[in-house]
Design an enzyme around this catalytic site. Structure first.
Site, PDB file in Angstrom:
ATOM      1  N   HIS A 194       0.616  -1.106  -0.165  1.00 35.36           N
ATOM      2  CA  HIS A 194      -0.173  -0.051   0.108  1.00 35.36           C
ATOM      3  C   HIS A 194       1.156   1.198  -0.023  1.00 35.36           C
ATOM      4  O   HIS A 194       0.266   2.297   0.101  1.00 35.36           O
ATOM      5  CB  HIS A 194      -1.035   0.116   1.288  1.00 35.36           C
ATOM      6  CG  HIS A 194      -2.062  -0.971   1.213  1.00 35.36           C
ATOM      7  ND1 HIS A 194      -3.172  -0.965   0.634  1.00 35.36           N
ATOM      8  CD2 HIS A 194      -1.976  -2.280   1.642  1.00 35.36           C
ATOM      9  CE1 HIS A 194      -3.911  -1.975   0.819  1.00 35.36           C
ATOM     10  NE2 HIS A 194      -3.167  -2.897   1.470  1.00 35.36           N
TER      11      HIS A 194
ATOM     12  N   LYS B  84      -8.710  13.390   4.954  1.00 36.84           N
ATOM     13  CA  LYS B  84      -7.985  12.401   4.741  1.00 36.84           C
ATOM     14  C   LYS B  84      -7.140  12.426   5.837  1.00 36.84           C
ATOM     15  O   LYS B  84      -7.053  13.535   6.531  1.00 36.84           O
ATOM     16  CB  LYS B  84      -7.400  12.290   3.460  1.00 36.84           C
ATOM     17  CG  LYS B  84      -6.724  13.682   2.989  1.00 36.84           C
ATOM     18  CD  LYS B  84      -5.861  13.613   1.705  1.00 36.84           C
ATOM     19  CE  LYS B  84      -6.703  13.780   0.562  1.00 36.84           C
ATOM     20  NZ  LYS B  84      -6.888  12.610  -0.206  1.00 36.84           N
ATOM     21  N   ARG B  85      -6.029  11.470   6.117  1.00 30.85           N
ATOM     22  CA  ARG B  85      -5.110  11.573   7.205  1.00 30.85           C
ATOM     23  C   ARG B  85      -4.299  12.860   6.974  1.00 30.85           C
ATOM     24  O   ARG B  85      -3.887  13.092   5.629  1.00 30.85           O
ATOM     25  CB  ARG B  85      -4.387  10.445   7.169  1.00 30.85           C
ATOM     26  CG  ARG B  85      -4.862   9.344   8.072  1.00 30.85           C
ATOM     27  CD  ARG B  85      -5.314   9.741   9.569  1.00 30.85           C
ATOM     28  NE  ARG B  85      -4.248   9.700  10.134  1.00 30.85           N
ATOM     29  CZ  ARG B  85      -3.824   8.753  11.028  1.00 30.85           C
ATOM     30  NH1 ARG B  85      -4.568   7.652  11.083  1.00 30.85           N
ATOM     31  NH2 ARG B  85      -2.573   9.008  11.918  1.00 30.85           N
TER      32      ARG B  85
ATOM     33  N   LYS C 134       0.142  14.214   1.247  1.00 33.27           N
ATOM     34  CA  LYS C 134      -1.003  14.684   0.748  1.00 33.27           C
ATOM     35  C   LYS C 134      -1.349  16.190   0.546  1.00 33.27           C
ATOM     36  O   LYS C 134      -2.371  16.519  -0.067  1.00 33.27           O
ATOM     37  CB  LYS C 134      -2.134  14.195   2.011  1.00 33.27           C
ATOM     38  CG  LYS C 134      -2.103  12.575   1.822  1.00 33.27           C
ATOM     39  CD  LYS C 134      -2.850  11.921   2.818  1.00 33.27           C
ATOM     40  CE  LYS C 134      -2.728  10.769   3.093  1.00 33.27           C
ATOM     41  NZ  LYS C 134      -3.489   9.576   2.302  1.00 33.27           N
TER      42      LYS C 134
ATOM     43  N   THR D  51      -8.649   6.268  -1.948  1.00 32.11           N
ATOM     44  CA  THR D  51      -9.934   5.646  -1.892  1.00 32.11           C
ATOM     45  C   THR D  51     -11.052   6.691  -1.516  1.00 32.11           C
ATOM     46  O   THR D  51     -12.327   6.660  -2.156  1.00 32.11           O
ATOM     47  CB  THR D  51     -10.324   4.459  -1.068  1.00 32.11           C
ATOM     48  OG1 THR D  51      -9.890   4.965   0.213  1.00 32.11           O
ATOM     49  CG2 THR D  51      -9.443   3.356  -1.606  1.00 32.11           C
TER      50      THR D  51
ATOM     51  N   LYS E  28     -15.038   7.936  -3.670  1.00 25.69           N
ATOM     52  CA  LYS E  28     -16.148   8.051  -2.675  1.00 25.69           C
ATOM     53  C   LYS E  28     -16.696   9.579  -3.409  1.00 25.69           C
ATOM     54  O   LYS E  28     -17.852   9.876  -3.285  1.00 25.69           O
ATOM     55  CB  LYS E  28     -15.919   8.151  -1.225  1.00 25.69           C
ATOM     56  CG  LYS E  28     -15.390   6.876  -0.803  1.00 25.69           C
ATOM     57  CD  LYS E  28     -14.837   6.822   0.618  1.00 25.69           C
ATOM     58  CE  LYS E  28     -14.192   5.636   1.034  1.00 25.69           C
ATOM     59  NZ  LYS E  28     -12.987   5.600   2.102  1.00 25.69           N
TER      60      LYS E  28
END
Ligand code: 26Q
Length: 817
Positions: free
Chosen positions: A359, A547-548, A553, A655, A659
């Site tokens: 991952h 998100k985290r 990110k 992911t 969504k």
């Protein structure tokens, strides 16, 4: 028995709930508090589920089909009630039944505590997979750890993250069943004795510490399926709940120490996400999961088939990242030390059984353990890994004879560390990435040398999400709209999504679609006002990044963009006609200082905006506390814009992006992870792409050509934005200012320029954002059409497609009949 008409069914359910209240909770409808009504309601549907579950177990045992063990250190399940009702096709009936009793269904649902046994994407993926596998009638058991405390709860105090324990089991867990009769012992520490007997070498493990693993099973209901999956979570106990002998001897501390050693193992989920920390307790957790699962797997097969030689015909194991890797040497140990298999015989079986999903390609996340610690905690497992590694390196020498550096890079042990990813790629039958791009990166970079030897081992299977939870549950109105305009059952068949493409230009459909978005925005606004007392403008654009919190990110880049808009509005108050609400939701790993600083910065920017009576009419920043599955279900359907802005090459898949797409938000994103495939599905005109590609990022790294200083000097906008971090305009939160962040953007760290390329991509982001904004404000009809295309094309990202692909390429399971 004739079919019961719906009205009667509702009446029956209402009566059943009242009955449960009295019979199991000793209360009446009039007296009952909401948590009691939740328990009674859940208890009713649970009865039906239990019946189905037991019958299905019988069937799958009788059919003797091959079974999947999906092993994962995390299962981020969220709430179960609504999900179970949808999958049992009882959602509307239960809603009405409660309504009949004068109770608001949505309030009751809120009583359930999220099962937050995961950090983020990896754990949620495991949960989505179980839903899909149950729906597709695959025989599967999910195996994990029953952490007493899940991922910490986040509070924001004075703009800073504070962590609190997540005591999710306090009110009990109605969905689980304890299975003490299936308990097994797991052994740690001690030493190994080798005895030669006439039967050969006998291995004896001595002086070990024992921990008892007790399984708790939870049914996972599939949609219109008679074969629920099982989630089996292991809880650690000491062998004697209380050591009376030691107690009587007066050595109380020994009695207590044994208990503490054992029970701490399943106490808490580590909150680290994509970052490896070599904590001994974490290693204990992983071996505990591995050993308990393998013991029961072997026992089950022996009971059913009698002969372990056929094991690989009847089981396949998927390991979710490297965390359950120790299952591999553990199965070797069981087969050899307990079942008398020879090495080659055991290894041949093991090689067929295991498969590994990677991952992340970030090296700091790769799981490595200190060799000495490992040896002390798991002496026999260490021996087995050593032998496995010797044989493996012997083989590598045949291919890579001269290239010692290649062999030592691929070795399972090196630099005084035991390397789990290397063990996995050496032994596993299949190794997969989680998006096409990620799969390519694994082949070309991370596992390149292994790929050259075993190209057939490496595959890519793009992640997915269960559209039962992320559409039907989270966005019931949109789901209904789709049902009304399609034929076939979309919840069973993700291909049906595409049928709504026909209505892309249908004005009435567009109108309904847009109204649903508006209602979802109102629903979220209500929620956030109630939870945090924040009032938001539902006529503004909802721009969401949830998100985290992680540097790759790039929540920081989004934050710098907000500073940019603030500065533009200062100069020109009518710079924006339609206001924008920027919504963040993110937890930072408690030990990740920079991530926590970014949370603080977001709050400073928010305070700066809130203090300006003109600007706050145009932009607003909202930070949603305690991001969780339940928050996501509420927030994502309300989004207009989906922020997927990771540095190219760093997000394995993502992911959340899927969504948002399904729920009709348009993506602004980099060509990273599954964004690439979203782009391919919807076409260039229905997504907003910006920034450096994987190749460009790679070249800048390779040739050291990234110079943030140049961007800063050449681009006055970027200069002004960065200067805001240090010029004193940002309201102060905490002691330090933001000069650390400023420094790292401009000068990097450890002598390297910023490895996340924030300033490099920011100008391109600003430019692309203008297009996004312009489309929304000036071409709203086009916007809605694009959103419809996104929903229509999102079927591909159903985890039903994903698990079907795993089955074709890896597991080869037959469905339960
Ligand atoms: C491992 C060992 C020791 C300490 C911590 C860890 C650890 C724990 C959790 C390492 C990684 C994780 C979580 C990783 C994760 O969630 N990765 C995400 O997986 C998603 C599902 O495939 C992808 O969509 C995301 O891109 C990826 O970041």
């Amino acid at each position: 028995m004739g079919t019961i008409i719906s009205g009667d069914r509702v009446k029956q359910i209402a009566a059943k709930i009242e009955h449960k209240l009295i019979n199991t909770l000793g209360t009446t409808l009039e007296e009952a508090a909401n948590d009691e009504i939740y328990k009674a309601t859940a208890g009713c549907i649970r009865d039906d589920i239990m019946t189905k579950w037991a019958e299905s177990r019988k069937k799958s045992d009788a059919q003797g089909v091959k079974k999947l063990y999906y092993m994962s250190a995390e299962f981020l399940m969220g709430r179960a009630l609504s999900n179970n009702l949808i999958n049992m096709e009882m959602y509307k009936d239960y809603r009405q039944a409660l309504w009949k009793l004068g109770i608001d269904f949505d309030e009751i649902v809120e009583e359930e505590t999220d099962a937050g046994l995961g950090n983020g994407g990896l754990g949620r993926l495991a949960a989505c997979f179980l839903d899909s596998m149950a729906t597709l009638n695959f025989p599967v058991i999910g195996c994990g750890i029953r952490y007493e405390f899940g991922l910490f709860k986040q509070k924001i105090m004075d703009g800073m993250q504070v962590e609190m324990e997540d005591d999710w089991l306090r009110e009990g867990n109605i969905w689980e069943v304890e299975r003490p009769e299936l308990s097994v012992e797991v052994h740690f520490n001690g030493y190994i004795e080798e005895h030669w007997t006439e039967k050969g070498l006998k291995i004896i493990h001595k002086d070990y510490n024992t921990v008892v693993a007790v399984p708790y099973d939870m049914p996972v209901i599939g949609y219109k399926s008679d074969t629920p999956a099982t989630l089996r979570l292991w809880s650690a106990r000491s062998k004697q709940r209380f050591d009376l002998h030691s107690f009587n001897e007066g050595i109380y501390d020994k009695a207590m120490a044994d208990q503490a050693f054992a029970e701490v193992i399943s106490k808490v989920l580590y909150p680290a996400d994509d970052h490896m920390q070599g904590k001994m307790l974490r290693l204990k957790q992983f071996y505990f999961l591995a050993s308990a699962t393998m013991q029961l797997m072997v026992k089950h097969h022996k009971e059913k088939k009698g002969d372990l030689h056929t094991l690989s015909d009847y089981v396949t194991v998927q390991i979710n990242d490297t965390h359950p890797t120790l299952a591999i040497p553990e199965l070797m140990r069981i087969l050899m030390d307990e079942e008398g298999f020879g090495w080659e015989e055991a290894y041949a079986i093991v090689r067929k059984i295991f498969n590994y999903t990677n991952h992340t390609i970030m090296t700091e996340a790769l799981e490595c353990w200190d060799e000495n610690m490992f040896k002390l905690l798991l002496p026999r497992i260490y021996q087995i890994i050593c032998v496995m590694n010797e044989k493996y390196c012997d083989k590598l020498r045949i291919y890579y004879g001269e290239h010692h550096e290649k062999i030592s890079k691929m070795s399972m042990i090196g630099n005084n560390q035991v390397r789990m990813a290397n063990l996995c790629i050496a032994v596993c039958h299949r190794v997969n990435g989680v998006s096409q791009l990620h799969g390519d990166i694994l082949k070309q970079q991370l596992f390149h040398d292994s790929y050259n030897l075993y190209p057939q081992k490496y595959i890519a299977i793009t992640n997915g999400i269960t559209h039962r939870r992320w559409l039907a549950l989270a966005n019931p109105q949109l789901c209904q709209l789709i049902k009304d305009h399609t034929t076939g059952d979309v919840l069973k068949d993700y291909r049906i999504f595409e049928q709504i493409l026909l209505f892309k230009n249908d004005v009435s459909f567009q109108h309904k679609y847009q109204q649903i978005k508006q209602q979802n925005k109102k629903r979220f606004a209500k929620y956030i006002e109630k939870k945090q007392g924040v009032v938001i403008n539902t006529d503004s654009i909802f721009d969401v990044q949830c998100k985290r919190m992680h540097e790759y990110k790039r929540q920081l880049m989004k934050c710098l963009h907000i500073i940019y808009l603030y500065q533009q509005l200062k100069k020109q108050p009518d710079y924006l006609s339609t206001p924008i609400t920027f919504i963040f939701a993110a937890k930072a790993a408690p030990g990740y200082a920079r991530a926590k600083d970014i949370i603080r910065l977001i709050h400073s920017v928010k305070d700066m905006i809130d203090a300006d009576p003109v600007i706050r009419e145009k932009i607003q920043v909202v930070f949603v506390e305690n991001y969780s599955v339940s928050v996501a279900e509420n927030l994502i359907p309300a989004a207009d814009i989906s922020e997927q802005i990771s540095t190219a090459g760093m997000e394995a898949s993502g992911t959340g992006n899927m969504k948002f797409m399904m729920n009709g938000a348009l993506t602004i994103g980099t060509m990273d992870g599954a964004n690439v495939e979203i782009f391919e599905q919807v076409g260039a005109e229905n997504i907003f792409i910006f920034g450096a590609s994987v190749e460009e990022v790679g070249n800048m790294k390779r040739y050291h050509t990234y110079n943030p200083g140049t961007v800063f000097e050449k681009n006055p906008k970027i200069r002004d934005i960065c200067n805001c971090l240090i010029d004193g305009e940002l309201p102060k939160i905490g002691k330090q200012k933001y000069s650390d962040i400023y420094q790292s953007l401009l000068f990097g760290e450890y002598g390297q320029p910023d490895q996340y390329f924030v300033l490099y991509d920011l100008p391109s982001y600003i430019e692309t954002y203008d297009k996004v904004y312009n489309t929304y404000v000036n071409h709203y009809d086009e916007w809605i059409q694009k959103a419809i295309v996104n929903t229509a094309k999102s079927g591909f990202f159903s985890s039903d497609r994903t698990v079907a692909e795993y089955n074709d390429k890896i597991w080869k399971l037959s469905t339960i009949k």
